[in-house]
Design a protein around this motif. Structure first.
Motif, PDB file in Angstrom:
ATOM      1  N   VAL A 343       0.809  -1.211   0.000  1.00 53.47           N
ATOM      2  CA  VAL A 343       0.000   0.000   0.000  1.00 53.47           C
ATOM      3  C   VAL A 343       0.848   1.268   0.000  1.00 53.47           C
ATOM      4  O   VAL A 343       0.321   2.361   0.163  1.00 53.47           O
ATOM      5  CB  VAL A 343      -0.975   0.011   1.195  1.00 53.47           C
ATOM      6  N   CYS A 344       2.156   1.121  -0.181  1.00 54.31           N
ATOM      7  CA  CYS A 344       2.985   2.341  -0.229  1.00 54.31           C
ATOM      8  C   CYS A 344       3.978   2.312  -1.385  1.00 54.31           C
ATOM      9  O   CYS A 344       3.777   2.974  -2.397  1.00 54.31           O
ATOM     10  CB  CYS A 344       3.674   2.611   1.106  1.00 54.31           C
ATOM     11  N   LEU A 501       4.944   8.886  -1.286  1.00 49.32           N
ATOM     12  CA  LEU A 501       3.650   8.277  -1.548  1.00 49.32           C
ATOM     13  C   LEU A 501       2.750   9.163  -2.394  1.00 49.32           C
ATOM     14  O   LEU A 501       1.766   8.684  -2.964  1.00 49.32           O
ATOM     15  CB  LEU A 501       2.970   7.935  -0.223  1.00 49.32           C
ATOM     16  N   GLU A 505       1.008   6.270  -4.475  1.00 56.87           N
ATOM     17  CA  GLU A 505      -0.350   5.887  -4.091  1.00 56.87           C
ATOM     18  C   GLU A 505      -1.368   6.518  -5.044  1.00 56.87           C
ATOM     19  O   GLU A 505      -2.217   7.316  -4.659  1.00 56.87           O
ATOM     20  CB  GLU A 505      -0.624   6.278  -2.635  1.00 56.87           C
ATOM     21  N   THR A 873      -1.537  -1.097  -5.620  1.00 55.06           N
ATOM     22  CA  THR A 873      -1.453  -0.145  -4.513  1.00 55.06           C
ATOM     23  C   THR A 873      -2.679   0.773  -4.529  1.00 55.06           C
ATOM     24  O   THR A 873      -3.036   1.300  -5.579  1.00 55.06           O
ATOM     25  CB  THR A 873      -0.168   0.695  -4.624  1.00 55.06           C
ATOM     26  N   GLU A 875      -5.332   3.840  -4.284  1.00 60.77           N
ATOM     27  CA  GLU A 875      -5.284   5.237  -4.731  1.00 60.77           C
ATOM     28  C   GLU A 875      -5.682   6.156  -3.561  1.00 60.77           C
ATOM     29  O   GLU A 875      -6.715   6.811  -3.579  1.00 60.77           O
ATOM     30  CB  GLU A 875      -6.236   5.422  -5.913  1.00 60.77           C
ATOM     31  N   TYR A 876      -4.817   6.204  -2.550  1.00 61.21           N
ATOM     32  CA  TYR A 876      -5.106   7.030  -1.377  1.00 61.21           C
ATOM     33  C   TYR A 876      -5.072   8.531  -1.679  1.00 61.21           C
ATOM     34  O   TYR A 876      -5.665   9.319  -0.942  1.00 61.21           O
ATOM     35  CB  TYR A 876      -4.064   6.766  -0.279  1.00 61.21           C
TER      36      TYR A 876
END
Length: 891
Positions: A343-344, A501, A505, A873, A875-876
């Protein structure tokens, strides 16, 4: 060599030393209160003065170069009398109480040594207790200026100011009032340097002086600062920087230095637990292990090995993570193993491996001082990686150029030659536009293109479609600024890229990193000091967790399964599974589909940190058996856990971490773990034994595990614990006489002589604004909190930053009639949260920024299902939202 006589004894020294350095090398101590090895010497206090034959005056040793033929007397009667006089002047109004309270302080030791009594009995100025970590008592200030200089020259914060002159000289914070109200970032450098205790760690005053000091590695971000941990009766009382640390250079940030109280938090889980009838019950270790082994065996028998997933931990050691992935493959028989690199920075690893052949940073942090230009993309380094940020800032202050690509006006943007305030989600067109300028204006490095790059002709034709004038409206950036940034990066060499990030991200995270690599290849900014493409890793061992094999498609050393199968099966004496493994996001999908039946989450609260939190929660609740291994009862345990294994913190175990620059460093046990908490590796070995596979996990120490790691990881084979006792080593380090590798790709690439340019088309994010969701929100960390808040929210850092916030421009706040600090409802297409706002000029109108550290706000309820095209990952960094005043919300 220089021939020098010191106190009537002959010595030889290399050229280039000061007298003070030479004296220390031969074990001669002379007093000084203005000197700090991290600062340029000034000789201001004159206590280090020495007598040199033939000179008609005493000279200060700290800033006088050593010269051939010098005959030096360090403690002659005249010199000693001069020192005693200087100390009497400094002690004229100094509080005697302070000396009695802390006799070990540097200045206090000199007073005792020279039998000088302080004459001040009453504190003339009230102390300033406002700061949660730093006690200020300027009656103890001896005007050595070390606090001023170290804040300016090491941290670059410029907090301490000198007021007035002569006898009226005072040193005060830039607020003019208290330290808490100043611009202080609580790095503690001023405290560390202060010789008298005018600035002091509150922990020392509250808990007492350390009885023992242990060197280890910080448990926060991926920079890898080395720390000296002071303990007393199995409690941490103080942390100081290791002065000779190659990464941190004797510096720390607020988290590394002060945020250690989580170790002693009253809600630490110290006994294993099993949930019975909805309630957590303490049990014996053998019962928790047996219960877990029975359930895993049942699930594997009933549903198959691939119905189970294992998640390694970025907070655990390399040794722990190596065993986690070995357990998944050898005990369970599945490649369903992953970690939070997913996730990073999984996009960084994938992109760098695809283009350079190695999925890691190309250069070292020491290259920061060698570069002439920085390109920072999606990284707020001074907040998220403060020691690297401070080093970048200092290098820029000394004349290096700086390009910042970030939607916000972050701190480093204030120092930038060019700030490209990009629209979230448009990194690819922006970086392509910079590449277009580089080619169009003939700024490429022809020799590098001819000798080390492939795909040049095709790329040159492709990139013409990305002229800055065409991309400007897509990125919301002035095309003139894009051209200026491209020219600066291409012509100011060497130039060094750092990214975070904000680049990875995204829907095109992997491809965004590839675009950065394209720029480095076009301009020749790789394979030499001061250059390269370098991801700044988020957690202390996220680089190591993935590299140890907590990846579904890779074994230790990021070796593809099929490529490493023969070697690993030989060493393990067990088969490596054939079936393709699931990554974290695919595990969540499989749980939703009813196919993932068990999950073991080691030091990773995916319930709080995963995107699309509402949908994630539903998926997790459908899993039959969830093992949580952590220090605290996290959200995953509260909502879904069936068994809880309490673990030791990084202060309570031995092992190694791997930092962002590929450096392996020792982690050393500082205190005993509380209650029955165990190191992760011990728990893994116990569970393997209970499942009948103990012969493959017969380890008795982290070093034994490391020896097996060395046997399967060729690039790290030369790194031994014995060598690490002398300092960290950067891989590749294939043999025990190899010094480690500071710069990758100097002459060739692992894949051959040439690296490919990649033609990356722009694929816009599905997260678009509308009348219903008019704002574009991006997310990130803040200086005072860390990740899910598991550690920092249990420390006095909460006094510096107590909650998550939503940053909004003044224009938007005025239009919505919102005031600073007001709580609002924020809603996306996926959920809603309630959070206070901050009116912040760093944010553009129409855009928002929020932190994500607390479960009270639970920001990830807003984040959607969007994922990176290559490695999944989340898409924050891009989500469309709307804001409402709570007075207008019907609840």
């Amino acid at each position: 060599m220089l021939q020098v006589t010191i106190n009537d004894r002959a010595h030889e020294f290399p050229a280039g030393l000061t007298i003070l350095t030479a004296l220390r090398q031969v074990g001669i101590d002379v007093p000084t209160v203005c000197h700090d090895d991290r600062l340029e010497p000034t000789g201001a206090c004159r206590l280090c003065s020495v007598e040199i034959a033939g000179w008609n005056r005493y000279v200060t040793a700290c800033n006088t170069p050593l010269a051939n033929g010098m005959s030096i007397q360090t403690h002659s009667p005249g010199v000693e009398d001069a020192r005693r006089t200087l100390l009497r002047l400094l002690a004229a109004n100094y509080p005697a109480e302070a000396v009695r309270e802390f006799p070990e302080k540097q200045f206090h030791r000199y007073l005792a040594q020279y039998r000088v009594s302080p004459l001040g009995e009453v504190r003339s100025v009230a102390p300033d207790p406002s700061h949660p970590y730093i006690h200020v008592d300027m009656t103890q200030c001896i005007i050595c200026f070390r606090c001023v200089r170290i804040c300016n020259e090491l941290q670059g914060q410029f907090v301490w100011k000198v007021w007035d002159r002569g006898d009226g000289t005072r040193i005060v914070p830039d607020s003019g009032t208290t330290l808490r109200e100043s611009s202080c970032v609580a790095c503690g450098a001023c405290v560390d340097s202060c010789p008298s205790g005018a600035l002091e760690d509150k922990s020392i005053r509250q808990l007492g002086v350390a009885e023992k000091w242990t060197r280890t590695t910080c448990s926060y971000c991926g920079v890898g600062c080395e720390i000296m941990v002071g303990t007393q009766r199995n409690r941490i009382v103080q942390i100081r920087p290791a002065l000779d640390a190659p990464v941190s250079k004797g510096h720390l940030c607020v988290k590394g230095r002060y945020a250690f109280d989580f170790v002693h938090a009253p809600d630490r889980i110290t006994q294993p637990m099993i949930r019975k009838n909805g309630e957590w019950k303490n049990v014996r270790w053998q019962d928790a292990i047996g219960f877990t082994a029975d359930n895993l065996a049942r699930i594997v028998t009933k549903y198959g090995a691939d119905s189970v997933g294992v998640l390694g931990s970025a907070r655990a050691t390399n040794e722990d993570n190596y065993l986690a992935q070995k357990f998944a493959r050898v005990v369970l028989g599945t490649n369903n193993v992953d970690c939070c690199a997913r996730v990073c920075h999984a996009p960084s690893a994938a992109a760098l491996k695809a283009m350079f052949g190695t999925g890691a940073a190309t250069n070292s942090f020491d290259d920061i001082e060698q570069t002439r230009a920085f390109l920072l993309c999606g990284t707020n380094a001074t907040e998220n990686h403060p020691i690297v940020g401070a080093r970048i800032k200092q290098t820029v202050l000394r004349g290096a150029k700086l390009i910042v690509i970030d939607p916000r006006k972050i701190e480093l943007a204030q120092y930038a030659d060019v700030h490209l305030q990009i629209k979230p989600g448009t990194n690819v067109p922006l970086l392509n536009a910079m590449a277009c300028v580089t080619i169009e204006e003939k700024l490429v490095d022809e020799s590098v293109l001819n000798e080390r790059v492939s795909g040049w002709d095709e790329f040159r034709e492709f990139i013409r479609g990305f002229a800055p004038e065409k991309m400007a409206t897509v990125c919301d950036v002035d095309p003139k600024l894009i051209r200026e940034a491209a020219r600066l990066y291409a012509t100011t060499k060497p130039a060094m890229c750092f990214h975070g990030l904000g680049l990875t991200e995204q829907r095109q995270g992997t491809e965004g990193v590839m675009c950065l690599v394209n720029l480095a290849l076009l301009t020749g900014n790789f394979g030499k000091p001061g250059s390269g493409v370098n991801p700044l890793r988020g957690q202390n061992n996220v680089q190591g967790a993935a590299h140890m094999g907590c990846e579904p498609g890779n074994l230790t050393g990021m070796l593809a399964l099929d490529e490493g199968r023969t070697l690993f099966e030989e060493i393990w004496r067990a088969p490596v599974p054939d079936a393709k493994g699931l990554d974290l996001m695919q595990m969540i999908d499989a749980a939703s589909d009813g196919k993932l039946k068990a999950l073991w989450a080691i030091g990773y609260d995916i319930a709080l940190t995963n995107p699309n939190a509402n949908a994630t929660a539903q998926s997790l609740k459908s899993i039959e058996f969830v093992i949580v291994q952590d220090m605290f009862l996290n959200e995953l345990a509260r909502e879904c856990g069936h068994v809880f294994f309490p673990v030791a913190s990084s202060f309570e175990r031995d092992g190694t971490f791997m930092n962002s620059e590929r450096r392996i460093q020792r982690v050393r046990k500082v205190i005993e773990a509380p209650g029955e908490a165990k190191a992760d590796w011990k728990i893994i070995c116990d569970l393997a034994g209970a499942m009948g596979k103990g012969e493959f996990f017969n380890f008795h120490s982290p070093e034994e595990i490391w020896e097996e790691i060395r046997s399967v990881w060729k690039a790290g084979h030369g790194i031994t614990y014995a060598r690490l006792e002398k300092g960290g080593l950067q891989w590749p380090c294939p043999t025990e006489d190899h010094p480690g590798t500071t710069v990758l790709h100097t002459k060739s690439f692992p894949s051959g002589e040439r690296a490919p340019l990649k033609r990356i088309e722009f694929a816009a994010s599905g997260e678009t604004t509308s009348s219903e969701f008019p704002f574009l929100l991006t997310t990130g960390r803040t200086l005072y909190q860390f990740n899910a808040g598991t550690m920092t929210m249990r420390t006095p850092n909460t006094e510096l930053r107590s909650t998550d916030t939503l940053d909004i421009s003044a224009e938007d706040a005025a239009r919505l009639e919102l005031s600073h600090g007001e709580r609002v409802r924020v809603r996306s297409r996926y959920g809603e949260v309630f959070t206070p706002i901050r009116i912040n000029p760093a944010v553009k109108p129409g855009e928002l920024f929020a932190t994500f550290h607390t479960s009270e706000v639970f920001l990830n309820r807003l984040i959607g299902p969007g994922r990176d095209n290559v490695v999944h990952t989340p898409e924050y960094k891009v989500v469309a939202v709307r804001i409402k005043k709570l007075s207008l919300v019907t609840r």
